[in-house]
Design an enzyme around this catalytic site. Structure first.
Site, mmCIF file in Angstrom:
data_model
loop_
_atom_site.group_PDB
_atom_site.id
_atom_site.type_symbol
_atom_site.label_atom_id
_atom_site.label_comp_id
_atom_site.label_asym_id
_atom_site.label_seq_id
_atom_site.Cartn_x
_atom_site.Cartn_y
_atom_site.Cartn_z
ATOM 1 N N TYR A 154 52.564 41.036 51.025
ATOM 2 C CA TYR A 154 51.725 41.945 50.234
ATOM 3 C C TYR A 154 52.418 43.316 50.135
ATOM 4 O O TYR A 154 52.262 44.037 49.154
ATOM 5 C CB TYR A 154 50.309 42.040 50.821
ATOM 6 C CG TYR A 154 49.275 42.535 49.837
ATOM 7 C CD1 TYR A 154 49.016 41.848 48.657
ATOM 8 C CD2 TYR A 154 48.553 43.701 50.091
ATOM 9 C CE1 TYR A 154 48.071 42.307 47.748
ATOM 10 C CE2 TYR A 154 47.597 44.163 49.199
ATOM 11 C CZ TYR A 154 47.363 43.463 48.028
ATOM 12 O OH TYR A 154 46.415 43.923 47.132
ATOM 13 N N LYS A 161 46.835 49.834 48.566
ATOM 14 C CA LYS A 161 45.402 49.598 48.847
ATOM 15 C C LYS A 161 44.895 50.536 49.938
ATOM 16 O O LYS A 161 43.733 50.972 49.876
ATOM 17 C CB LYS A 161 45.168 48.142 49.247
ATOM 18 C CG LYS A 161 45.349 47.132 48.105
ATOM 19 C CD LYS A 161 44.516 47.418 46.878
ATOM 20 C CE LYS A 161 44.506 46.241 45.904
ATOM 21 N NZ LYS A 161 43.844 46.601 44.621
HETATM 22 P P1 NAD Z 1 44.148 40.240 37.071
HETATM 23 O O1 NAD Z 1 45.610 40.056 36.802
HETATM 24 O O2 NAD Z 1 43.196 39.438 36.306
HETATM 25 O O3 NAD Z 1 43.765 41.777 36.946
HETATM 26 C C1 NAD Z 1 44.673 42.835 37.158
HETATM 27 C C2 NAD Z 1 44.498 43.757 35.984
HETATM 28 O O4 NAD Z 1 45.290 44.946 36.122
HETATM 29 C C3 NAD Z 1 44.909 43.108 34.648
HETATM 30 O O5 NAD Z 1 43.819 43.127 33.767
HETATM 31 C C4 NAD Z 1 46.023 44.013 34.158
HETATM 32 O O6 NAD Z 1 46.038 44.128 32.747
HETATM 33 C C5 NAD Z 1 45.632 45.324 34.818
HETATM 34 N N1 NAD Z 1 46.710 46.302 34.826
HETATM 35 C C6 NAD Z 1 47.932 46.216 35.416
HETATM 36 N N2 NAD Z 1 48.668 47.308 35.117
HETATM 37 C C7 NAD Z 1 47.897 48.096 34.322
HETATM 38 C C8 NAD Z 1 48.089 49.336 33.646
HETATM 39 N N3 NAD Z 1 49.246 50.001 33.734
HETATM 40 N N4 NAD Z 1 47.080 49.846 32.906
HETATM 41 C C9 NAD Z 1 45.907 49.184 32.789
HETATM 42 N N5 NAD Z 1 45.657 48.005 33.393
HETATM 43 C C10 NAD Z 1 46.651 47.459 34.135
HETATM 44 O O7 NAD Z 1 43.999 39.974 38.649
HETATM 45 P P2 NAD Z 1 42.776 40.224 39.643
HETATM 46 O O8 NAD Z 1 43.100 39.412 40.836
HETATM 47 O O9 NAD Z 1 41.506 40.054 38.957
HETATM 48 O O10 NAD Z 1 42.972 41.758 40.050
HETATM 49 C C11 NAD Z 1 41.946 42.730 39.891
HETATM 50 C C12 NAD Z 1 41.832 43.590 41.140
HETATM 51 O O11 NAD Z 1 41.352 42.773 42.202
HETATM 52 C C13 NAD Z 1 43.132 44.203 41.618
HETATM 53 O O12 NAD Z 1 42.891 45.512 42.090
HETATM 54 C C14 NAD Z 1 43.508 43.316 42.772
HETATM 55 O O13 NAD Z 1 44.305 43.996 43.710
HETATM 56 C C15 NAD Z 1 42.139 43.019 43.342
HETATM 57 N N6 NAD Z 1 42.045 41.886 44.260
HETATM 58 C C16 NAD Z 1 42.458 40.639 43.875
HETATM 59 C C17 NAD Z 1 42.354 39.578 44.780
HETATM 60 C C18 NAD Z 1 42.822 38.193 44.413
HETATM 61 O O14 NAD Z 1 43.071 37.382 45.313
HETATM 62 N N7 NAD Z 1 42.935 37.860 43.146
HETATM 63 C C19 NAD Z 1 41.815 39.791 46.059
HETATM 64 C C20 NAD Z 1 41.394 41.078 46.403
HETATM 65 C C21 NAD Z 1 41.509 42.115 45.494
HETATM 66 O O1 0WE Z 2 46.092 42.504 44.799
HETATM 67 C C1 0WE Z 2 46.461 41.368 44.613
HETATM 68 C C2 0WE Z 2 47.489 41.072 43.551
HETATM 69 C C3 0WE Z 2 48.449 42.205 43.430
HETATM 70 C C4 0WE Z 2 49.617 41.998 42.510
HETATM 71 C C5 0WE Z 2 50.156 40.772 42.179
HETATM 72 C C6 0WE Z 2 51.257 40.704 41.343
HETATM 73 C C7 0WE Z 2 51.926 39.408 41.001
HETATM 74 C C8 0WE Z 2 52.722 39.483 39.721
HETATM 75 C C9 0WE Z 2 50.200 43.139 42.019
HETATM 76 N N1 0WE Z 2 51.281 43.092 41.219
HETATM 77 C C10 0WE Z 2 51.813 41.907 40.877
HETATM 78 N N2 0WE Z 2 52.902 41.911 40.071
HETATM 79 C C11 0WE Z 2 53.436 40.782 39.541
HETATM 80 O O2 0WE Z 2 54.480 40.826 38.864
HETATM 81 N N3 0WE Z 2 45.937 40.359 45.389
HETATM 82 C C12 0WE Z 2 45.032 40.709 46.462
HETATM 83 C C13 0WE Z 2 46.318 38.937 45.250
HETATM 84 C C14 0WE Z 2 47.444 38.705 46.204
HETATM 85 O O3 0WE Z 2 48.693 39.066 45.870
HETATM 86 C C15 0WE Z 2 49.498 38.789 46.975
HETATM 87 C C16 0WE Z 2 48.720 38.224 47.986
HETATM 88 C C17 0WE Z 2 47.396 38.182 47.510
HETATM 89 C C18 0WE Z 2 46.199 37.705 48.238
HETATM 90 C C19 0WE Z 2 50.858 39.005 47.141
HETATM 91 C C20 0WE Z 2 51.458 38.621 48.343
HETATM 92 C C21 0WE Z 2 50.694 38.078 49.359
HETATM 93 C C22 0WE Z 2 49.321 37.881 49.194
#
Ligand code: NAD
Ligand code: 0WE
Length: 254
Positions: A154, A161
């Site tokens: 991560y 975060k």
């Molecule tokens: P997602 O890819 O659907 O959403 C990420 C969003 O960030 C996308 O809509 C993308 O367009 C937007 N984004 C990236 N760069 C940007 C920029 N410069 N300007 C505007 N928007 C931008 O993935 P997600 O998992 O739904 O992520 C949403 C949030 O949830 C993130 O903060 C992520 O860290 C958090 N999160 C995700 C998980 C998981 O396991 N998926 C777990 C905990 C927290």
């Molecule tokens: O916040 C996230 C996703 C964050 C994320 C993921 C990507 C993948 C593709 C941010 N930037 C990028 N850029 C890319 O090009 N999560 C909480 C989901 C997530 O991401 C991980 C996790 C988990 C869980 C990455 C490594 C290890 C665990």
């Protein structure tokens, strides 16, 4: 109808698997009128398609790295809705190469990009929506356990975060006197676009399912329903908090 009559701005919808879309669906179900933003032309069609399921949606482009985009977007939502009652920040990004290998190898550029998009953008947004939250309001962001524990790979996202969660506490103090609350949901792993291609992501889902108190993974409805609580008046005395929506996983030791 916990959000009846409320008007909200949601950033971070990319497709139907986005956590922000789970929140949009739940907020719409509870009676909110919504503005959705999309990051770039590439995502416009997908977000417009999803928005067509909502009532009188507003759909706008907003790249959070651009002050001009943030200014224009918040002004347009404020002017159209008259006021803004809640904002959902569901945006995060780090360069792919920063999520592989060792944290110690993070580049200056990679650090700046991750912190700018994933952490600073929440503060930049808060400053702009404050004047439109005329009757108080709620800001909600999405975070992950990797912001306070080391989760393999991560890396710089964990540092981002931690900054985001700390921003939630400072913003809560600044905006509290205006009855604007600021909180974060810390979600367990969910297969979204941002999680796709993360090596051993399937393994992380398995570990949560095996070891969490509820012995399951979480989905968009779990996140959406928790968000409704934080965006509604039910949480009127809660601010500056990071609350886990992770089936209890973060409490488990070895
Ligand atoms: P997602 O890819 O659907 O959403 C990420 C969003 O960030 C996308 O809509 C993308 O367009 C937007 N984004 C990236 N760069 C940007 C920029 N410069 N300007 C505007 N928007 C931008 O993935 P997600 O998992 O739904 O992520 C949403 C949030 O949830 C993130 O903060 C992520 O860290 C958090 N999160 C995700 C998980 C998981 O396991 N998926 C777990 C905990 C927290
Ligand atoms: O916040 C996230 C996703 C964050 C994320 C993921 C990507 C993948 C593709 C941010 N930037 C990028 N850029 C890319 O090009 N999560 C909480 C989901 C997530 O991401 C991980 C996790 C988990 C869980 C990455 C490594 C290890 C665990």
């Amino acid at each position: 109808m916990l959000l009846n009559g409320k008007k909200g701005l949601i950033l971070g919808v990319a497709n139907k698997r986005s956590l922000a879309w789970g929140i949009a669906r739940a907020a719409h179900r509870e009676g909110a009128r919504l503005a959705l933003t999309y990051q770039g032309e590439r995502l416009r069609g997908s977000v417009e398609d999803l928005a067509s399921q909502l009532t009188e949606p507003l759909v706008l482009p907003c790249d959070v790295t651009s002050d001009a985009d943030l200014d224009r977007c918040v002004a347009q939502v404020g002017e159209t809705f008259g006021q803004i009652d809640f904002v959902v920040h569901g945006v995060a990004f780090a360069k792919r190469e920063e999520l592989e290998g060792r944290y110690v190898d993070t580049s200056r550029e990679g650090f700046e990009v991750a912190l700018d998009i994933s952490a600073f953008s929440m503060t930049a947004l808060a400053r702009r929506v404050e004047p439109w939250m005329k009757n108080g309001g709620a800001l909600l962001t999405l975070t992950y356990l990797g912001g306070d524990r080391v989760i393999p790979h991560y890396n710089v996202m964990g540092v981002a975060k931690a900054a985001l969660e700390c921003s939630v506490r400072y913003l809560a103090v600044d905006l509290g006197p205006k009855n604007i609350r600021v909180n974060a949901l810390s979600a367990g792993p969910v297969r979204t676009l941002a999680a796709s291609g993360i090596s051993d992501f399937p393994k992380m889902l398995e570990v949560v399912k095996e070891r969490s108190p509820l012995q399951r993974n979480i989905d968009l409805d779990d996140v959406g329903d928790a968000a409704v609580f934080f965006l509604s008046d039910l949480s009127r005395a809660i601010t500056g908090e990071v609350i886990f929506v992770d089936a209890g996983f973060h409490n488990m030791g070895l």
